[in-house]
Scaffold this active site. Sequence first.
Site, PDB file in Angstrom:
ATOM      1  CD  GLU A 101      19.493 -34.702 -14.342  1.00 44.47           C
ATOM      2  OE1 GLU A 101      19.708 -33.414 -14.081  1.00 44.47           O
ATOM      3  OE2 GLU A 101      18.294 -34.806 -15.071  1.00 44.47           O
ATOM      4  CD  GLU A 123      22.220 -25.656 -11.858  1.00 46.72           C
ATOM      5  OE1 GLU A 123      21.844 -26.275 -10.858  1.00 46.72           O
ATOM      6  OE2 GLU A 123      21.737 -25.012 -12.507  1.00 46.72           O
TER       7      GLU A 123
END
Length: 277
Positions: A101, A123
């Site tokens: 991730e 992100e």
Amino acid sequence: MASSSLLLPILSLFLCYFLSLAPVNVEAQGNRRSLISSLVSEKLYNSIFLHKDDSVCPANNFYTYSSFIQSTRRFPKFGCTGSLCTRKREIAAFLAQISHETTGGWATAPDGPYSWGLCFKEEISPQSIYCDADSTEWPCVTGKSYHGRGPIQLSWNYNYGPAGNALGFNGLGNPEIVSNNSAIAFKTALWFWMTEQKPKPSCHDVMIGRYKATAADIEANRTAGFGLVTNIINGGLECGRPNDNRVNDRIGYFQRYAKLFNVDTGPNLDCANQKSF
Ligand SMILES: *[C@@H]1O[C@H](CO)[C@@H](O)[C@H](O)[C@H]1NC(C)=O
Ligand SMILES: *[C@@H]1O[C@H](CO)[C@@H](O)[C@H](O)[C@H]1NC(C)=O
């Protein structure tokens, strides 16, 4: 000497394999802090995450060993249920999934692609604010974005809301704290790992052998293993398709970490033949 030092790891892999087939449900006793840190020493942690503090990694100096250990105290069953092998395998699987991730690796990266976990904490260029307006129980706050943050890249209002409730922060009003406070960041990843979100089982239950497949699960090939954990995390996008490179990256991390923990990976690494939940 050389042969006995070779034999020991082989023997323990062999033992792990057989013990992993036996149903064990022993809660480890004793001091939690020393238990997790006895399986994940600071030295092991640093050899797993070789590049997390490199200046090219936006999360440099964020994901400290002490934050990791501290966050596990909130979830006493993590890495502490079942046999020693089961416990090591669960921790290796968790660290592998958070590595995918947050990966900063690429095929020809120094030390290989699987040495670059925990490089990112947020992100990059989110495509949306990840607000599901149908989730009326967890209404989005105007001006806030629920994009990926922290080790598991927690996303969506319906995850920030309950994670905050469980962990004691304002998930909907202050989602930014997940990329500003590393103990909270790790706790959100462990919260996701430990919490069943129906119809999905928890990643924890899958890795400790407590998951019971229903008839529908069996029909969908959702049998226990690392692949099922991938299915829980992002099956809608990654599972049920052959040779997905995201799935392969997760598996690559897990294989490297399982070796470092000296434990086998268990069956069903892939979710290519599984339907998502
Ligand atoms: C918290 O994180 C946001 C990004 O999510 C950043 O813009 C802000 O500067 C951070 N605040 C602190 C106090 O670190
Ligand atoms: C389950 O796996 C088998 C064998 O790989 C495959 O033929 C079948 O299509 C899979 N079932 C589903 C529902 O994906």
